[in-house]
Design a protein around this motif. Structure first.
Motif: not given
Ligand SMILES: *Cc1c(COP(=O)(O)O)cnc(C)c1O
Length: 234
Positions: A109-114
């Motif tokens: 999820a965090a990598a998707s945000q970034a």
């Protein structure tokens, strides 16, 4: 000894271990573990030709990174708390210590945000030491992590990582490294869609044995930078 002299000694030992194991030097990457050392130590290492570094704390690396040379790769090799997953996914080139399915989900999820793709290794717990983190071999959680890896569009699971038990006799590490290699072989057969090419194993005290047992990435701190001084409270 200067950094370059220590590096030359480590390189000699890596080359000898590769020869003993009939492996190409190019099949093993050297990660310089720069945790607790100042940014100037990383600059020195880069001048000596190194490009891959390992740090074990999100905050420590966040404080150093503004003054680091460009073009280096820095992996997280310490336990990651889920509340720091978002920042870790922004600042590290890769996370080599993913120790739960929940953390894998968070990082995706965090990598998707970034808006990036984040390479990760799964940490495997192969000894009974209570301080050790990681997936248990044969556990349902590890199977699920690999089954779901293909669906996690922003995460790339590239292999396995382990830390051998602390033991005065480095040969004690050998059976641990063998277990990790055997585990990879089993997992590759069961999960052909996941490309588990990396085996991150071996530190200053046991990297030659790790290379003999198939390591593709050795994580070396003390033998390159000297003893670490820990600040009070660590
Ligand atoms: C600190 C650390 C290393 C490097 O250890 P040395 O014994 O200093 O080479 C390697 N891997 C991990 C996960 C570490 O935390």
């Amino acid at each position: 000894m200067t950094f370059s002299e220590r590096l030359a000694a480590v390189e000699d030992r890596i080359a000898s271990a590769c020869r003993r194991a009939n492996r190409e030097r190019g099949s093993v990457r050297l990660m310089a573990v720069s945790k607790t050392h100042p940014a100037s130590a990383i600059h020195e290492a880069v001048e000596a030709g190194l490009t891959l570094f390992g740090e074990n704390r999100v905050q420590e690396f966040d404080a150093k990174r503004a003054v680091l040379p460009l073009g280096i790769e820095v992996h997280l090799i310490g336990h990651l708390q889920s509340n720091k997953a978002a920042r870790a996914a922004e600042i590290f080139s890769a996370i080599d210590t993913v120790d739960s399915l929940r953390l894998l989900e968070r990082l995706n999820a965090a990598a998707s945000q970034a808006t990036r793709r984040l390479p990760v290794l799964l940490e495997i717990k192969l000894s009974e030491e209570p301080t050790k983190a990681g997936f248990t071999p044969g556990s349902a959680e590890l199977e699920q992590a690999l089954e779901r890896a293909a669906d996690f569009g922003n995460i790339e699971v590239l292999g396995l990582m382990t830390i051998a038990p602390l033991d005065k006799n480095p040969e004690a590490a050998r059976s641990c490294f063998r277990k990790l290699r055997d585990l990879r072989e089993q997992l590759v057969r069961r999960h052909p869609l996941v490309n588990l090419r990396e085996l991150s194993m071996g530190m200053s005290g046991d990297f030659e044995i790790a290379i003999e047992e198939g390591s593709t990435l050795v994580r070396i701190g003390t033998a390159l930078f000297g003893e670490r001084e820990y600040a009070a409270g660590r």
